[in-house]
Design a protein around this motif. Structure first.
Motif, PDB file in Angstrom:
ATOM      1  N   GLU A   1       0.911  -1.481  -0.517  1.00  0.00           N
ATOM      2  CA  GLU A   1      -0.108  -0.078  -0.290  1.00  0.00           C
ATOM      3  C   GLU A   1       0.531   1.466   0.246  1.00  0.00           C
ATOM      4  OE1 GLU A   1      -3.977   1.742   2.168  1.00  0.00           O
ATOM      5  OE2 GLU A   1      -2.719   0.308   3.450  1.00  0.00           O
ATOM      6  N   ASP A   2       0.395   2.167  -0.990  1.00  0.00           N
ATOM      7  CA  ASP A   2       1.472   3.317  -0.714  1.00  0.00           C
ATOM      8  C   ASP A   2       2.564   3.295  -0.654  1.00  0.00           C
ATOM      9  OD1 ASP A   2      -1.794   5.027  -0.080  1.00  0.00           O
ATOM     10  OD2 ASP A   2      -1.629   4.851   1.853  1.00  0.00           O
ATOM     11  N   GLY A   3       3.314   2.836  -2.189  1.00  0.00           N
ATOM     12  CA  GLY A   3       4.445   2.636  -1.775  1.00  0.00           C
ATOM     13  C   GLY A   3       6.086   1.444  -0.583  1.00  0.00           C
ATOM     14  N   LEU A   4       4.630   0.781   0.041  1.00  0.00           N
ATOM     15  CA  LEU A   4       5.683   0.318   1.019  1.00  0.00           C
ATOM     16  C   LEU A   4       4.958  -1.020   0.872  1.00  0.00           C
ATOM     17  CD1 LEU A   4       7.536   1.786   2.882  1.00  0.00           C
ATOM     18  CD2 LEU A   4       4.414   1.559   4.408  1.00  0.00           C
ATOM     19  N   LEU A   5       6.251  -2.096   1.545  1.00  0.00           N
ATOM     20  CA  LEU A   5       5.709  -3.690   1.229  1.00  0.00           C
ATOM     21  C   LEU A   5       6.179  -3.761   2.849  1.00  0.00           C
ATOM     22  CD1 LEU A   5       4.902  -6.113   0.103  1.00  0.00           C
ATOM     23  CD2 LEU A   5       7.135  -6.646  -0.277  1.00  0.00           C
ATOM     24  N   ARG A   6       4.738  -4.757   3.213  1.00  0.00           N
ATOM     25  CA  ARG A   6       4.971  -4.592   4.712  1.00  0.00           C
ATOM     26  C   ARG A   6       4.976  -6.316   4.217  1.00  0.00           C
ATOM     27  NH1 ARG A   6       1.744  -2.452   9.739  1.00  0.00           N
ATOM     28  NH2 ARG A   6       2.961  -0.230   8.821  1.00  0.00           N
ATOM     29  N   LEU A   7       6.512  -7.123   5.138  1.00  0.00           N
ATOM     30  CA  LEU A   7       6.511  -8.431   4.812  1.00  0.00           C
ATOM     31  C   LEU A   7       6.332  -9.151   6.894  1.00  0.00           C
ATOM     32  CD1 LEU A   7       9.206  -6.903   2.820  1.00  0.00           C
ATOM     33  CD2 LEU A   7       8.612  -9.763   2.634  1.00  0.00           C
ATOM     34  N   THR A   8       5.605 -10.022   6.967  1.00  0.00           N
ATOM     35  CA  THR A   8       5.389 -10.212   8.415  1.00  0.00           C
ATOM     36  C   THR A   8       5.090 -11.824   8.556  1.00  0.00           C
ATOM     37  OG1 THR A   8       3.576  -8.888   9.172  1.00  0.00           O
ATOM     38  CG2 THR A   8       3.504 -10.215  10.446  1.00  0.00           C
ATOM     39  N   ALA A   9       5.930 -12.446   9.323  1.00  0.00           N
ATOM     40  CA  ALA A   9       6.314 -13.853   9.477  1.00  0.00           C
ATOM     41  C   ALA A   9       5.917 -14.120  10.855  1.00  0.00           C
ATOM     42  CB  ALA A   9       7.439 -14.563   9.525  1.00  0.00           C
ATOM     43  N   THR A  10       5.044 -14.978  10.911  1.00  0.00           N
ATOM     44  CA  THR A  10       5.145 -15.202  13.208  1.00  0.00           C
ATOM     45  C   THR A  10       5.518 -16.892  13.085  1.00  0.00           C
ATOM     46  OG1 THR A  10       3.961 -15.286  14.902  1.00  0.00           O
ATOM     47  CG2 THR A  10       2.974 -15.885  12.872  1.00  0.00           C
TER      48      THR A  10
ATOM     49  N   VAL B   1       8.362  -8.159  11.566  1.00  0.00           N
ATOM     50  CA  VAL B   1       7.690  -7.179  10.338  1.00  0.00           C
ATOM     51  C   VAL B   1       9.129  -6.655  10.141  1.00  0.00           C
ATOM     52  CG1 VAL B   1       6.236  -5.684   9.893  1.00  0.00           C
ATOM     53  CG2 VAL B   1       5.776  -6.931  11.939  1.00  0.00           C
ATOM     54  N   GLU B   2       8.954  -6.486   8.271  1.00  0.00           N
ATOM     55  CA  GLU B   2       9.751  -5.567   8.020  1.00  0.00           C
ATOM     56  C   GLU B   2       8.981  -4.876   6.455  1.00  0.00           C
ATOM     57  OE1 GLU B   2      14.675  -5.568   5.562  1.00  0.00           O
ATOM     58  OE2 GLU B   2      13.720  -6.956   6.465  1.00  0.00           O
ATOM     59  N   ASN B   3       9.648  -3.172   6.317  1.00  0.00           N
ATOM     60  CA  ASN B   3       8.376  -2.534   6.113  1.00  0.00           C
ATOM     61  C   ASN B   3      10.042  -2.741   5.285  1.00  0.00           C
ATOM     62  OD1 ASN B   3       6.277  -2.674   6.951  1.00  0.00           O
ATOM     63  ND2 ASN B   3       6.912  -0.464   7.974  1.00  0.00           N
ATOM     64  N   ILE B   4      10.035  -2.159   2.967  1.00  0.00           N
ATOM     65  CA  ILE B   4      10.511  -1.722   2.000  1.00  0.00           C
ATOM     66  C   ILE B   4       9.967  -1.217   0.940  1.00  0.00           C
ATOM     67  CG2 ILE B   4      12.125  -4.221   2.703  1.00  0.00           C
ATOM     68  CD1 ILE B   4      10.619  -4.943  -0.197  1.00  0.00           C
ATOM     69  N   ALA B   5      10.417  -0.478   0.213  1.00  0.00           N
ATOM     70  CA  ALA B   5      10.065   0.437  -0.435  1.00  0.00           C
ATOM     71  C   ALA B   5       9.399  -1.048  -2.030  1.00  0.00           C
ATOM     72  CB  ALA B   5      10.695   1.321  -1.372  1.00  0.00           C
ATOM     73  N   ALA B   6       8.359  -0.321  -2.355  1.00  0.00           N
ATOM     74  CA  ALA B   6       7.396  -1.166  -3.296  1.00  0.00           C
ATOM     75  C   ALA B   6       6.698  -0.396  -4.283  1.00  0.00           C
ATOM     76  CB  ALA B   6       7.044  -2.543  -2.660  1.00  0.00           C
ATOM     77  N   GLU B   7       7.133  -0.014  -5.826  1.00  0.00           N
ATOM     78  CA  GLU B   7       6.366   0.476  -6.859  1.00  0.00           C
ATOM     79  C   GLU B   7       4.493  -0.065  -6.331  1.00  0.00           C
ATOM     80  OE1 GLU B   7       5.991   0.841 -11.040  1.00  0.00           O
ATOM     81  OE2 GLU B   7       7.587   1.018 -10.489  1.00  0.00           O
TER      82      GLU B   7
ATOM     83  N   LEU C   1      11.087  -4.901  13.334  1.00  0.00           N
ATOM     84  CA  LEU C   1      10.444  -4.796  14.192  1.00  0.00           C
ATOM     85  C   LEU C   1      10.241  -6.076  14.468  1.00  0.00           C
ATOM     86  CD1 LEU C   1       9.189  -3.138  16.979  1.00  0.00           C
ATOM     87  CD2 LEU C   1       7.014  -3.175  15.698  1.00  0.00           C
ATOM     88  N   LEU C   2      11.150  -6.837  15.690  1.00  0.00           N
ATOM     89  CA  LEU C   2      10.587  -8.357  16.339  1.00  0.00           C
ATOM     90  C   LEU C   2      10.180  -7.946  17.506  1.00  0.00           C
ATOM     91  CD1 LEU C   2      13.540 -10.936  16.106  1.00  0.00           C
ATOM     92  CD2 LEU C   2      12.738 -10.157  18.346  1.00  0.00           C
TER      93      LEU C   2
END
Length: 374
Positions: free
Chosen positions: A38-47, A54-60, A237-238
């Motif tokens: 969403e809005d140029g940001l990709l959030r990846l989450t694993a548990t 949780v990590e945020n990276i730039a994405a188109e 974020l861990l």
């Protein structure tokens, strides 16, 4: 959901994420990574329900949305793509697969519903402080080798982080023990940590956190409660549950009156232990230290292979107390000397009592080692 991301950036994030996702479990969704664009940001989450990353990276972002995909498979695919690739991930929704394209390569992955992905809520974390990554790395590196792997003594399966009130003032302490050796390391108490409860950080959390500390962040934000701890390392974020148990009163096993002091060069000693221990393939085989004034003899015996012996003299040994013979497991000696820079100091009482080990250059670190019969 549809987005494009740089292959190197996506790969780095997946490397952090995929080791947390449970590959072998009875809940399939725990093997997946949650992808939210969403809005140029990709959030990846694993548990795995004990730890969440949780990590945020730039994405188109072409179309916002979310889905889940197998973490290990996605990581392996992206890892094998050519350097400089732009990775496009497209999920049409509902039961459609996740399509991945990069150049002329294309594949599709089965997904699981986002609603099935568990949420690990941190809750209220009343104690907050910032600690230098280098300091936290030092606390972990000098203690984690002593973490117990014995599941029945679960309260030893982590590092005990707490504030100790000393005569010279409070210190932040990290302690680990498996009953055979103990490691205790101190650092200045960060502002905000003074009243924090003593917490036991699980072994897996320590492993994942240690990897993140090599990623370039200079300061780590830490938030703590009685049941949770959270680390923010830049965009990562861990969050982790804490071990629900009572760490033993470790001060009782730290010897106070050991007065036979041996100082020996770290490199000479470690190399000699390795050569002498090579006579036996048994991990628990002891190495005997025979100490007399300015002379240290290391020896090991194997019923099948024979025996080995090496002497270190006054060029690397300083000792002027009564002679002593004492044995230690070679691996335990190596684990401790790996933490020491140039000179090891052993403080003995007798051949059956715990031995105190220090790094002469790092007074904030202390180790205790139980001897073996030889």
């Amino acid at each position: 959901m549809k987005f494009k991301a740089d292959r190197a950036t996506l790969l780095r994030a997946l490397a952090h994420i995929q080791s947390v996702a449970e590959k072998r479990n009875t809940i399939p969704i725990l093997a997946n990574v949650l992808l939210s664009a969403e809005d140029g940001l990709l959030r990846l989450t694993a548990t795995d329900m004990e730890i969440a990353v949780v990590e945020n990276i730039a994405a188109e972002t072409a179309r916002p949305g979310a889905t889940t995909a197998p973490a290990a498979v996605l990581y392996d695919i992206v890892r094998k793509l050519p350097d400089g690739s732009v990775v496009e991930l497209d999920h049409a929704g509902t039961d459609a697969p996740l399509t991945l394209r990069a150049g002329k390569y294309a594949t599709s992955l089965n997904v699981l519903p986002v609603d099935d992905f568990p949420s690990m809520v941190a809750g209220d974390l009343p104690f907050a402080f910032t600690i230098a990554a280098s300091v936290l790395r030092g606390l972990i590196d000098r203690t984690r080798f002593a973490i117990s792997t014995e599941e029945t003594r679960y309260y030893l399966n982590g590092i005990y982080l707490h504030v100790a009130d000393l005569e010279t003032g409070p210190m932040l302490r990290a302690v680990a023990t498996d009953g055979h050796r103990l490691a205790r390391v101190e650092a200045d108490v960060p502002v905000g940590a003074e009243g924090m409860p003593g917490v036991i950080i699980p072994r897996k959390t320590i492993h994942e956190l240690r990897k993140l500390l090599d990623e370039g962040s200079t300061d780590i934000e830490v938030n703590v409660s009685d049941t949770r701890i959270q680390f923010r390392c830049g965009p990562i974020l861990l969050t982790s549950k804490l071990i629900d148990g009572t760490f033993p009163e470790y001060e009782r096993v730290i010897p106070k009156g050991n007065d036979r002091i041996l100082r020996v060069g770290k490199r000479d000693f470690a190399d000699a232990v390795g050569r002498v221990a090579a006579i036996s393939q048994e991990r628990s085989r002891p190495v005997k230290l025979s100490v007399m004034p300015n002379l240290l003899t290391l020896s090991a015996v194997s019923p099948d292979q024979g025996m080995a012996k090496e002497e270190l003299d006054e060029n690397s040994v300083a000792y002027d107390a009564a002679p002593i013979e004492i044995g230690f497991q070679a691996r335990y000696l190596n684990d401790i000397t790996d933490q020491i820079e140039t000179e090891v100091e052993f403080a003995f009482a007798d051949n059956a009592a715990p031995t105190l080990v220090r790094d002469t250059n790092t007074p904030s670190a202390l180790y205790v080692l139980m001897p073996m019969r030889v």
